[in-house]
Design a protein around this motif. Structure first.
Motif, mmCIF file in Angstrom:
data_model
loop_
_atom_site.group_PDB
_atom_site.id
_atom_site.type_symbol
_atom_site.label_atom_id
_atom_site.label_comp_id
_atom_site.label_asym_id
_atom_site.label_seq_id
_atom_site.Cartn_x
_atom_site.Cartn_y
_atom_site.Cartn_z
ATOM 1 N N MET A 1 19.665 -76.992 -82.271
ATOM 2 C CA MET A 1 19.841 -78.843 -83.023
ATOM 3 C C MET A 1 20.501 -79.864 -81.896
ATOM 4 O O MET A 1 21.393 -79.727 -80.864
ATOM 5 C CB MET A 1 21.237 -78.361 -84.469
ATOM 6 N N VAL A 2 19.632 -80.723 -82.440
ATOM 7 C CA VAL A 2 19.849 -82.368 -81.295
ATOM 8 C C VAL A 2 21.101 -83.455 -82.048
ATOM 9 O O VAL A 2 20.100 -83.665 -83.059
ATOM 10 C CB VAL A 2 19.384 -82.870 -80.699
ATOM 11 N N ILE A 3 22.318 -83.337 -81.950
ATOM 12 C CA ILE A 3 23.212 -84.655 -82.042
ATOM 13 C C ILE A 3 23.106 -85.751 -81.217
ATOM 14 O O ILE A 3 23.629 -84.999 -79.796
ATOM 15 C CB ILE A 3 24.599 -83.952 -82.342
ATOM 16 N N LYS A 4 23.084 -86.579 -81.840
ATOM 17 C CA LYS A 4 23.090 -88.088 -80.510
ATOM 18 C C LYS A 4 24.771 -87.856 -81.250
ATOM 19 O O LYS A 4 24.566 -89.277 -82.196
ATOM 20 C CB LYS A 4 21.411 -88.472 -81.123
ATOM 21 N N ILE A 5 25.406 -88.151 -79.934
ATOM 22 C CA ILE A 5 26.829 -88.818 -79.994
ATOM 23 C C ILE A 5 26.651 -90.258 -80.457
ATOM 24 O O ILE A 5 27.751 -90.587 -81.606
ATOM 25 C CB ILE A 5 27.314 -88.974 -79.018
ATOM 26 N N THR A 6 25.787 -91.326 -80.314
ATOM 27 C CA THR A 6 25.675 -92.932 -80.607
ATOM 28 C C THR A 6 25.951 -92.211 -82.321
ATOM 29 O O THR A 6 25.841 -93.980 -82.816
ATOM 30 C CB THR A 6 25.295 -93.567 -80.094
ATOM 31 N N ASP A 7 25.259 -91.438 -83.152
ATOM 32 C CA ASP A 7 25.231 -91.147 -84.772
ATOM 33 C C ASP A 7 26.400 -91.092 -85.406
ATOM 34 O O ASP A 7 26.861 -91.806 -86.315
ATOM 35 C CB ASP A 7 24.289 -90.463 -84.849
ATOM 36 N N HIS A 8 26.731 -90.559 -83.728
ATOM 37 C CA HIS A 8 28.287 -90.550 -85.008
ATOM 38 C C HIS A 8 29.758 -91.521 -84.330
ATOM 39 O O HIS A 8 31.047 -91.337 -85.267
ATOM 40 C CB HIS A 8 29.476 -89.124 -84.171
ATOM 41 N N ASN A 40 22.367 -90.441 -74.843
ATOM 42 C CA ASN A 40 21.894 -90.855 -74.790
ATOM 43 C C ASN A 40 22.462 -92.904 -75.221
ATOM 44 O O ASN A 40 23.307 -92.463 -76.512
ATOM 45 C CB ASN A 40 20.355 -91.354 -75.907
ATOM 46 N N GLY A 41 22.182 -93.543 -74.398
ATOM 47 C CA GLY A 41 23.097 -94.703 -74.937
ATOM 48 C C GLY A 41 24.756 -94.781 -74.522
ATOM 49 O O GLY A 41 24.712 -95.985 -75.119
ATOM 50 N N ILE A 42 24.966 -93.547 -73.722
ATOM 51 C CA ILE A 42 26.963 -93.670 -74.015
ATOM 52 C C ILE A 42 26.036 -93.890 -72.218
ATOM 53 O O ILE A 42 25.723 -93.076 -71.651
ATOM 54 C CB ILE A 42 27.495 -92.346 -74.020
ATOM 55 N N ASP A 43 27.131 -94.772 -71.610
ATOM 56 C CA ASP A 43 27.515 -94.860 -69.869
ATOM 57 C C ASP A 43 28.354 -94.004 -69.698
ATOM 58 O O ASP A 43 28.534 -93.778 -68.123
ATOM 59 C CB ASP A 43 27.359 -96.204 -69.867
ATOM 60 N N THR A 75 22.108 -87.857 -69.842
ATOM 61 C CA THR A 75 23.834 -87.906 -69.311
ATOM 62 C C THR A 75 23.451 -88.283 -68.195
ATOM 63 O O THR A 75 22.051 -89.146 -68.194
ATOM 64 C CB THR A 75 24.555 -87.001 -69.055
ATOM 65 N N ASN A 76 24.058 -89.212 -67.691
ATOM 66 C CA ASN A 76 24.108 -89.411 -65.933
ATOM 67 C C ASN A 76 24.924 -89.236 -65.117
ATOM 68 O O ASN A 76 25.884 -88.248 -65.700
ATOM 69 C CB ASN A 76 24.710 -91.125 -66.049
ATOM 70 N N LYS A 77 24.715 -89.300 -63.539
ATOM 71 C CA LYS A 77 25.815 -88.320 -62.997
ATOM 72 C C LYS A 77 27.331 -88.322 -63.457
ATOM 73 O O LYS A 77 27.996 -87.921 -62.979
ATOM 74 C CB LYS A 77 25.333 -88.943 -61.785
ATOM 75 N N ILE A 79 29.063 -89.098 -65.847
ATOM 76 C CA ILE A 79 29.340 -88.255 -66.875
ATOM 77 C C ILE A 79 28.618 -86.268 -67.094
ATOM 78 O O ILE A 79 29.880 -85.710 -67.255
ATOM 79 C CB ILE A 79 28.193 -88.533 -69.020
ATOM 80 N N ASN A 80 28.233 -86.110 -66.184
ATOM 81 C CA ASN A 80 28.422 -84.943 -65.715
ATOM 82 C C ASN A 80 29.225 -83.974 -64.864
ATOM 83 O O ASN A 80 29.838 -82.875 -64.992
ATOM 84 C CB ASN A 80 27.047 -84.706 -64.958
ATOM 85 N N GLN A 81 30.111 -84.930 -64.305
ATOM 86 C CA GLN A 81 30.436 -84.904 -63.443
ATOM 87 C C GLN A 81 32.162 -84.930 -63.733
ATOM 88 O O GLN A 81 32.767 -84.116 -63.661
ATOM 89 C CB GLN A 81 30.519 -86.448 -61.978
ATOM 90 N N ILE A 82 32.368 -85.567 -65.155
ATOM 91 C CA ILE A 82 33.792 -85.567 -66.409
ATOM 92 C C ILE A 82 33.981 -84.413 -66.393
ATOM 93 O O ILE A 82 34.607 -83.565 -66.707
ATOM 94 C CB ILE A 82 33.910 -86.848 -66.656
ATOM 95 N N ILE A 83 32.242 -84.079 -67.223
ATOM 96 C CA ILE A 83 32.124 -82.956 -67.949
ATOM 97 C C ILE A 83 32.587 -81.345 -67.360
ATOM 98 O O ILE A 83 33.164 -80.735 -67.539
ATOM 99 C CB ILE A 83 31.352 -82.106 -68.785
ATOM 100 N N ARG A 84 31.966 -80.992 -65.773
ATOM 101 C CA ARG A 84 31.779 -80.321 -64.318
ATOM 102 C C ARG A 84 33.367 -79.892 -64.387
ATOM 103 O O ARG A 84 34.398 -78.852 -64.370
ATOM 104 C CB ARG A 84 30.829 -80.355 -63.557
#
Length: 103
Positions: A1-8, A40-43, A75-77, A79-84
């Motif tokens: 299931m895909v959840i687009k964050i900007t929908d929420h 998508n749409g989140i910087d 995602t972008n670099k 976002i990936n870094q913060i999560i990781r």
């Protein structure tokens, strides 16, 4: 299931924003579903958001289970870094605590 964050949520900055996403994904993971979160749409995102949305999952699931069920897309670099970094810190910290308790 895909959840687009900007929908929420309109942004990924606060604990409240993160809690909304957590409340969407936890029941799905509970049921054994695989979840793809689209940024998508989140910087950018904050540690507060990551803590509430994703790190809180460690209270309920092993990291390996989370990793097998949760995927991040669009995602972008940054976002990936913060999560990781947050998952790395938390999982290493929990391992150290478990080791101390075992001694």
């Amino acid at each position: 299931m895909v959840i687009k964050i900007t929908d929420h949520v309109t942004r990924c900055h606060t604990n409240n924003d993160g809690e909304k996403i957590f409340n969407l994904i936890k029941p799905l993971i509970d049921k054994g579903n695989k979840v793809e979160l689209s940024f998508n749409g989140i910087d950018s995102i904050t540690s507060s958001f990551v803590n509430s949305a994703f790190i809180e999952l460690l209270q309920y699931f092993e990291f390996s289970h989370i990793r097998s069920r949760l995927n991040f897309i669009s995602t972008n670099k940054s976002i990936n870094q913060i999560i990781r970094k947050r998952f790395k810190f938390e999982t290493e910290d929990r391992q150290k605590l478990e080791l101390r308790e075992a001694i």
